[in-house]
Design a protein around this motif. Structure first.
Motif: not given
Ligand SMILES: Cc1cc2nc3c(=O)[nH]c(=O)nc-3n(C[C@H](O)[C@H](O)[C@H](O)COP(=O)(O)O)c2cc1C
Length: 189
Positions: A10-12, A134-138, A174, A176
């Motif tokens: 899994r990758r974003s 993709c999980w973002l908060t920004e 990525r 890790r």
């Protein structure tokens, strides 16, 4: 792909690398049902989901633009346009809200973790359906006016906005942190 293969790979996918099509209505329901099936101490269901698709993404983006512009009036330049486009970066965006709060038995921390698990289930479900996510908060996840816009109560928090769409390209792997550096086997005192 087996579940274990999917989790190991899994990758974003960054929103700039997402495009149409997004999940169908049926796939969205599957994703949300997976999100809704996370470990949940005390059956509190301490999460909510807000789905943004179609024109709703632009509408919410316009509100983000107004809020952002309102924070920097002294600059005298239009800062809103980038913010207006934020949710348009993916065909589907799901905001996950943590409704964690004080409880006689269930620690608030555990409720927060449950909302985080819901976010991760969304990522994994989307991935298993062949989508990038993709999980973002920004900035907007933490802005009180955005929380008010979503009708959240004081103690609620935005766990994140999950952007979902078709990946334009497979993301590179990525680096890790080495697992061995974060792992011990308890061998007694
Ligand atoms: C709660 C949370 C919030 C995040 N917010 C952001 C963000 O605002 N911007 C960003 O670039 N990455 C953010 N990330 C990181 C990405 O979701 C992603 O994990 C990262 O790009 C690494 O990709 P990977 O999931 O393939 O390891 C956040 C991750 C978590 C868990």
């Amino acid at each position: 792909m087996t579940c274990i293969d999917l989790l190991l790979a899994r990758r974003s996918v960054a929103p700039k690398d997402l495009c149409e099509p997004g999940p169908s209505a049926e796939q969205l329901e599957q994703i949300l049902r997976c999100a809704h099936r996370v470990p949940d101490h005390g059956k509190l269901g301490p999460w909510r989901f807000v789905v943004f698709e179609g024109e709703a993404r632009a509408d919410f983006g316009n509100r983000l633009g107004e809020i952002y512009q309102g924070d920097f009036p002294e600059l005298g330049v239009d800062l809103s346009s980038v913010q207006q486009q934020l949710l348009l970066r993916a065909p589907l965006v799901i905001a996950v809200i943590s409704t964690a709060g004080p409880h006689v038995k269930i620690p608030e921390w555990e409720q927060v973790l449950s909302a985080g698990a819901a976010c991760q289930n969304i990522l994994v479900a989307a991935s298993s359906l062949g989508f990038g996510a993709c999980w973002l908060t920004e900035w907007y996840s933490y802005h009180p006016k955005v929380k008010a816009l979503l009708g959240l109560e004081e103690h609620h928090a935005i766990a994140g906005f999950i952007y979902i769409g078709t990946a334009k390209q497979k993301p590179d792997d990525r680096v890790r942190p080495p697992l061995a550096e974060r792992l011990v086997y308890w061998s007694g005192t």
